[in-house]
Scaffold this motif. Structure first.
Motif, short mmCIF file in Angstrom:
data_model
loop_
_atom_site.label_atom_id
_atom_site.label_comp_id
_atom_site.label_asym_id
_atom_site.label_seq_id
_atom_site.Cartn_x
_atom_site.Cartn_y
_atom_site.Cartn_z
N SER A 96 0.82 -1.22 0.00
CA SER A 96 0.00 0.00 0.00
C SER A 96 0.85 1.26 0.00
O SER A 96 0.36 2.35 -0.27
N ARG A 98 2.04 2.53 2.63
CA ARG A 98 1.70 3.27 3.85
C ARG A 98 2.59 2.90 5.03
O ARG A 98 2.36 3.34 6.16
N ALA A 101 1.61 1.87 8.91
CA ALA A 101 0.15 2.01 8.96
C ALA A 101 -0.53 0.84 8.26
O ALA A 101 -1.69 0.52 8.52
N SER A 103 -1.99 -1.59 5.05
CA SER A 103 -3.03 -1.38 4.05
C SER A 103 -4.37 -1.10 4.71
O SER A 103 -4.69 -1.64 5.77
N LYS A 104 -5.18 -0.25 4.08
CA LYS A 104 -6.52 0.04 4.62
C LYS A 104 -7.37 -1.22 4.67
O LYS A 104 -8.22 -1.37 5.54
N ASP A 105 -7.16 -2.10 3.69
CA ASP A 105 -7.96 -3.33 3.62
C ASP A 105 -7.13 -4.57 3.95
O ASP A 105 -7.50 -5.67 3.60
#
Length: 268
Positions: A96, A98, A101, A103-105
Motif C-alpha cells: 500500500s 503506507r 500504517a 493497508s486500509k484493507d
C-alpha cells in the motif's frame, strides 16, 4: 598335445573362479542400484506447497495449500483481508506504500490455530525497500500482534532504513526484531526467495535462515527479561516479556509487497 591338455585343464580350473567373479560383479551392481534408489528416495523433493512422503511420515503438515486462504484470517478478524491475495502459489501482501500504517484493507494475518512446541518452515520474498515479519506465540489482546509476539524480521537489508537502526543489526532479516541480530547475516537480496525454519521448544527458540542457525535464545529466563527491558517493547506493552507458551503464527502487513509460500509445520 600335452601343451593343449595343460591349457585345457587350466581353463577348467579357472572357469568357476571367473564365473564367481562375474556373479560378484553382478551382485555389486544390483547392490549399487538398490543404494541409488534409497538415496533417491531420501533426497525426494517436496512439491511446491506440498509434502514429500518422508515429510508426511515425519509429521509435517501444510499451513498453506498454494491455492486458497483456508486456515488464515486477519488478526482480530473473522475473514481473510482483501489487502492480501493468493496468487501464483503464494500468499501475497499487496503493498500500500503506507509503511507501518499498513493497508486500509489489509492488516496482519494469522493461522487460526495456536501452536506450542514446533518447527515452522516457509519461504519468503520481499520487494525492493520492503519490510515485513513472521510472528510466533502471538496473542489477540492488543491492536497489533507485534505488541504481543516475538518477530523474525523480513527485510530488504540493502534499501530499508530499518537495517541501519536498532543495535548491532538487530532489525535486519532473520533477526529477533529489535532484540537479537541474525549472525551470520545471510539473507538474499530483494526479489529472491529465502528459506527459514523457526523452532520453538519449551522456551528454546532458534531462527534458521537459508540453512544456517542465525539466532538462538531462551524465553522467560532472567537474561530474556533483561534483554526485553532494554528494548522498546515494555513501553508498548509492560507484559511483553511474558510470552505465552502457546500462541498464533502471524504474517505482517507493513505496507510493502511481500510473498510467502511452502508454509508447513511440525509439532514437537
Amino acid at each position: 598335445m600335452r601343451k593343449i591338455s595343460l591349457v585345457f585343464i587350466f581353463g577348467l580350473i579357472m572357469l568357476p573362479v571367473l564365473n564367481s567373479c562375474k556373479e560378484k560383479k553382478s551382485e555389486q551392481k544390483e547392490e549399487s542400484a538398490t543404494e541409488a534408489e534409497v538415496v533417491k528416495e531420501t533426497k525426494e523433493e517436496a512439491p511446491m506447497n506440498g509434502l514429500s512422503e518422508a515429510e508426511k511420515a515425519d509429521g509435517w503438515v501444510m499451513l498453506f495449500d498454494g491455492k486458497t486462504s483456508e486456515g488464515w484470517r486477519g488478526y482480530k478478524k473473522d475473514h481473510f483481508p482483501e489487502g492480501w491475495e493468493i496468487i501464483d502459489g503464494t500468499i501475497h501482501m499487496v503493498g500500500s506504500g503506507r509503511g507501518e500504517a499498513g493497508s486500509k484493507d489489509g492488516g496482519d494475518i494469522i493461522f487460526d490455530k495456536k501452536f506450542q512446541n514446533f518447527t515452522l518452515s516457509m519461504e519468503w520474498k520481499i520487494s525492493e525497500g520492503g519490510n515485513s515479519g513472521i510472528f510466533y506465540l502471538g496473542e489477540e489482546k492488543l491492536d497489533y500482534i507485534w505488541k504481543t509476539a516475538p518477530e523474525m524480521q523480513v527485510l530488504d537489508n540493502e534499501r530499508h532504513p530499518d537495517a541501519k537502526l536498532g543495535k548491532d543489526g538487530n532489525r535486519m532479516a532473520g533477526s529477533l526484531y529489535d532484540l537479537i541480530p541474525a549472525k551470520p547475516q545471510n539473507a538474499k537480496p530483494a526479489g529472491e526467495w529465502n528459506k527459514i525454519e523457526l523452532t520453538v521448544f519449551k522456551g528454546t527458540v532458534i531462527h534458521n535462515q537459508n540453512g544456517e542457525n542465525v539466532v538462538e535464545y531462551h524465553l522467560w529466563t532472567p537474561e530474556w527479561k533483561e534483554l526485553v527491558a532494554g528494548s522498546k517493547f515494555p513501553g508498548l506493552n509492560p507484559d511483553w516479556a511474558e510470552v505465552p507458551a502457546k500462541g498464533y503464527i502471524g504474517l505482517q502487513d507493513h505496507g510493502d509487497d511481500v510473498w510467502f509460500r511452502n508454509i508447513k509445520i511440525k509439532e514437537l
